[in-house]
Motif scaffolding. Structure first.
Motif, mmCIF file in Angstrom:
data_model
loop_
_atom_site.group_PDB
_atom_site.id
_atom_site.type_symbol
_atom_site.label_atom_id
_atom_site.label_comp_id
_atom_site.label_asym_id
_atom_site.label_seq_id
_atom_site.Cartn_x
_atom_site.Cartn_y
_atom_site.Cartn_z
ATOM 1 N N ALA A 137 0.838 -1.196 0.000
ATOM 2 C CA ALA A 137 0.000 0.000 0.000
ATOM 3 C C ALA A 137 0.875 1.249 0.000
ATOM 4 C CB ALA A 137 -0.901 0.009 1.230
ATOM 5 N N ILE A 138 0.455 2.253 -0.767
ATOM 6 C CA ILE A 138 1.160 3.530 -0.760
ATOM 7 C C ILE A 138 0.684 4.327 0.449
ATOM 8 C CG2 ILE A 138 1.505 5.717 -1.974
ATOM 9 C CD1 ILE A 138 1.114 4.152 -4.595
ATOM 10 N N GLU A 139 1.625 4.723 1.293
ATOM 11 C CA GLU A 139 1.307 5.493 2.495
ATOM 12 C C GLU A 139 1.341 6.988 2.200
ATOM 13 O OE1 GLU A 139 3.998 5.714 6.125
ATOM 14 O OE2 GLU A 139 2.410 4.325 6.753
ATOM 15 N N SER A 140 2.337 7.423 1.418
ATOM 16 C CA SER A 140 2.444 8.842 1.067
ATOM 17 C C SER A 140 3.344 9.004 -0.144
ATOM 18 C CB SER A 140 2.992 9.657 2.247
ATOM 19 O OG SER A 140 4.327 9.269 2.538
ATOM 20 N N GLY A 141 3.265 10.177 -0.720
ATOM 21 C CA GLY A 141 4.109 10.487 -1.855
ATOM 22 C C GLY A 141 4.551 11.939 -1.814
ATOM 23 N N HIS A 142 5.824 12.183 -2.089
ATOM 24 C CA HIS A 142 6.394 13.528 -2.128
ATOM 25 C C HIS A 142 7.325 13.603 -3.337
ATOM 26 C CE1 HIS A 142 5.324 12.961 2.140
ATOM 27 N NE2 HIS A 142 4.983 14.236 2.057
ATOM 28 N N GLY A 143 6.904 14.325 -4.389
ATOM 29 C CA GLY A 143 7.713 14.386 -5.608
ATOM 30 C C GLY A 143 7.849 13.009 -6.218
ATOM 31 N N CYS A 144 9.079 12.571 -6.409
ATOM 32 C CA CYS A 144 9.351 11.244 -6.991
ATOM 33 C C CYS A 144 9.534 10.168 -5.927
ATOM 34 C CB CYS A 144 10.599 11.306 -7.863
ATOM 35 S SG CYS A 144 10.399 12.318 -9.330
ATOM 36 N N GLU A 145 9.265 10.482 -4.669
ATOM 37 C CA GLU A 145 9.484 9.533 -3.589
ATOM 38 C C GLU A 145 8.158 9.041 -3.026
ATOM 39 O OE1 GLU A 145 11.191 9.898 0.852
ATOM 40 O OE2 GLU A 145 12.646 10.372 -0.729
ATOM 41 N N LEU A 146 8.018 7.708 -2.934
ATOM 42 C CA LEU A 146 6.837 7.096 -2.344
ATOM 43 C C LEU A 146 7.221 6.393 -1.056
ATOM 44 C CD1 LEU A 146 5.160 5.328 -5.407
ATOM 45 C CD2 LEU A 146 4.407 7.416 -4.269
ATOM 46 N N THR A 147 6.335 6.441 -0.087
ATOM 47 C CA THR A 147 6.488 5.645 1.125
ATOM 48 C C THR A 147 5.405 4.583 1.071
ATOM 49 O OG1 THR A 147 7.314 7.534 2.360
ATOM 50 C CG2 THR A 147 6.489 5.675 3.644
ATOM 51 N N VAL A 148 5.821 3.313 1.192
ATOM 52 C CA VAL A 148 4.874 2.212 1.111
ATOM 53 C C VAL A 148 4.921 1.386 2.386
ATOM 54 C CG1 VAL A 148 5.012 2.075 -1.406
ATOM 55 C CG2 VAL A 148 6.537 0.676 -0.027
ATOM 56 N N VAL A 149 3.850 0.634 2.634
ATOM 57 C CA VAL A 149 3.803 -0.300 3.761
ATOM 58 C C VAL A 149 3.476 -1.687 3.214
ATOM 59 C CG1 VAL A 149 3.197 1.379 5.532
ATOM 60 C CG2 VAL A 149 1.391 0.329 4.209
#
Length: 60
Positions: free
Chosen positions: A7-19
């Motif tokens: 799951a995608i937790e957040s996105g900033h520019g070209c960077e994604l944080t996933v869990v």
């Protein structure tokens, strides 16, 4: 090379944080695709020993 649904937790520019990604933190991800119910595997059959082996895989 591995395949994991996460799951995608957040996105900033070209960077994604996933869990839920089955990878070491910082591992490069080469491709992302959306999960669609129509393409999910169904009726997967595997030996019973595999279920025992991974039964606690995601436990801390």
């Amino acid at each position: 090379m591995g395949v994991t649904c996460c799951a995608i937790e957040s996105g900033h520019g070209c960077e994604l944080t996933v869990v839920g990604l089955d990878a070491v933190s910082g591992t490069p991800v080469t491709d992302l695709k959306p999960t669609m119910a129509e393409f999910r595997a169904v009726n997967i059959k595997q030996p019973e020993w595999v279920s025992r082996l991974v039964s606690e895989y995601f436990q801390p």
